[in-house]
Design an enzyme around this catalytic site. Structure first.
Site: not given
Ligand code: FAD
Length: 514
Positions: A93, A155, A266
């Protein structure tokens, strides 16, 4: 960036691979491992791709190790060759080819099978987790099996434990517990010397801190001891909207520095428009909620700011007590009245919230297209100027995906780890999570990459105190600047733990030597 936007992965470099098969494959033929080695184009083609979809670099072979001993054997074997490099691949990723190895060996950490297991110690509240395990599996095992959970998350959870620990691992819990690198107490690492070593704060501590945030340069993490805490049952997930950046940052900083606060803090920037991805529709949390424009002040600028917070609670908590805590915490904030959205959901669903975004993106064909993402840590000193120049101007129409920005506390990061951070106690994560159309033109992706460059150049020209998170540089000079006064330590660590620069060549920090 010398970006290769090809039809996502090109089948290239066949000549040099053939040449290497005569040399390095000779070395690999002697490799004696429990797992398997795969030269096939399916395996090497997959290892030549990453989530970024910008670079395509084919390895010579992909190893599926049975465990840490195989990882050690592979590295020791590579040391016999004058050229072979070894890249651990977590879930691929990365954005810029960091887990790739040009004509080298890619170790597929997810395939460690039994050795990626998650052993929970309920009494001592920790989990011993394989380096190739996904955080999503850690969540399920710890919460469903034992009612416990790690303290600090990312996240999105389809990332491997070793992959995020090699960077930092940040999300809305990091203001309280630090990044994921601050919540592990012991690692099993195979160094670039091919030695399997246990390390911690008190045992081989130099290796321990080197590897945390070490961009895979010093060793391959094959196991990590992750601290746990009791998992809540439920989460109240809340978004509130601001038109003024200074009020948004004042409130976000108040929440991250107060003793009594939410469990998650956040924030993100959105366009002041009806664009379904970049604008107002991105804010409501449920289909029965809508963003009522009439509440926006008349003088609202081109962008708005959304503070996103969450409070944990248990099924036994009295709902009125939960409401009272929420009202007390929100009561101190200066968001635009009525532009407040909230839902209650299970803790698991909250942590898996980005999985739903992935499913939608896959369905519309934009999950597998290139993602030129840019992640920067910007010092509090410069975040207001960054907002004016970057958010309110360069990015006022958005990036076709989230533009996260939220403050973090430097004191929650261990300065013995390898991560480079800006100065000052408070700094902001800025994450530009760009998405393209389902069938992007090459020019569309090039424009995104060029805009990233423009933003970085703006930071440099204005003398902003910033560091790239998940950094990508091409030259040693740039890496030296990135690490600043930590560069000497980084180089010393390399010479101690991976002197031949076998590991993680995709980071382009060091060159393989004999
Ligand atoms: P890879 O991309 O496979 O590898 C990354 C680097 O680590 C490479 O250099 C590789 O060689 C090295 N490496 C991999 N495994 C090991 C190991 N076991 N030991 C040593 N080195 C290793 N990051 C955050 O902090 N917070 C977020 O909220 C967040 N959300 C994301 C959401 C999405 C959709 C994506 C795509 C990325 C997100 N990231 C986030 C970034 C993510 O943390 C990094 O890209 C991370 O590197 C990905 O992990 P991976 O397992 O896929 O690693």
């Amino acid at each position: 960036l010398a970006c290769l936007v090809e039809r996502f992965v090109a089948e290239n470099d066949t000549d040099s691979i053939a040449e290497l098969e005569i040399t390095d494959d000779g070395v690999l033929k002697d490799l004696d491992i429990e797992g398997s080695i795969d030269y096939g184009t399916n395996a090497t083609g997959l290892a030549a791709k990453d989530f970024g979809g910008i670079y395509a670099v084919k390895p010579l072979a992909v190893i599926r190790p049975a465990g840490a001993d195989d990882v050690a054997r592979v590295i020791r074997q590579a040391l016999h060759s004058p050229t072979l490099t070894v890249a651990a691949r977590g879930n691929g990723h990365s954005i810029n080819g960091q887990a790739m190895a040009h004509n080298g060996i890619v170790i597929d950490m997810k395939s460690m099978g039994y050795n990626n297991r998650i052993d929970v110690n309920v009494t001592s509240m920790y989990a011993d987790v394989g380096g190739g395990a996904l955080w999503a599996d850690v969540l399920k095992r710890c919460v469903l099996g034992c009612g416990l959970a790690p303290k600090s998350w990312t996240d999105y959870l389809d990332l491997t434990v070793g992959g995020t620990l090699s960077n930092a691992g940040v999300s809305g819990q990091a203001f309280r517990y630090g990044p994921q690198t601050s919540t592990v107490t012991e690692l099993e690492v195979v160094t670039g010397n091919g030695e399997k070593t246990i390390c911690s704060n008190s045992q081989n501590s130099e290796l321990f801190y080197s590897v945390l945030g070490g961009l895979g340069q010093f060793g391959i993490i094959t196991r990590a001891r992750v601290l746990l805490q009791p998992a809540p049952d439920m989460v109240r997930w809340i978004r509130v909207v601001y038109s003024e950046f200074d009020e948004f940052t004042r409130d976000a900083e108040l929440l991250i520095t107060s003793k009594e606060s939410f469990n998650y803090v956040e924030g993100y920037v959105l366009a002041n428009s009806d664009d379904p991805i970049n604008g107002w529709p991105s804010v409501p949390l449920a289909s029965n909620q809508s963003f009522d424009l009439s509440h926006l002040p008349n003088n609202t600028g081109p962008v708005l700011y959304c503070l996103e917070v969450a409070l944990h609670y248990s099924n036994h908590d009295d709902p009125s007590t939960v409401n009272m805590v929420v009202e007390k915490l929100l009561g101190r904030l200066r968001y635009i009245e009525h532009l407040r959205f909230e839902i209650d959901l299970s803790y698991m669903n909250f942590l898996l919230r980005v999985k739903h975004v992935e499913q939608a993106a896959r369905a519309s064909g934009i999950w597998d297209t290139p993602h030129p993402w840019l992640n920067i840590f910007v010092s509090k000193r410069d975040i207001a100027a960054f907002n004016q120049i970057v958010f309110q101007n360069i990015l006022k129409h958005g990036v076709n995906g989230p533009m996260l920005t939220y403050p973090l506390l430097r004191s929650k990061w261990d300065n013995r780890s390898s991560v480079a951070l800006p100065q000052g106690e408070i700094f902001y994560l800025v994450a530009l999570l760009r998405f393209s159309h389902a069938h992007p033109q090459e020019s569309e992706i090039k424009q995104m990459v060029a805009q990233n460059q423009e933003i970085l150049q703006t930071c440099i020209n204005n003398g902003f105190d910033f560091k790239l998170y998940l950094p990508r540089y091409e030259s040693t000079v740039e890496w030296k600047t990135h690490f600043g006064d930590q560069w000497v330590r980084f180089v010393e660590r390399k010479s101690q733990f991976d002197p031949k620069a076998v590991l993680a060549p995709g980071q382009k920090i060091f060159t393989r030597n004999h």
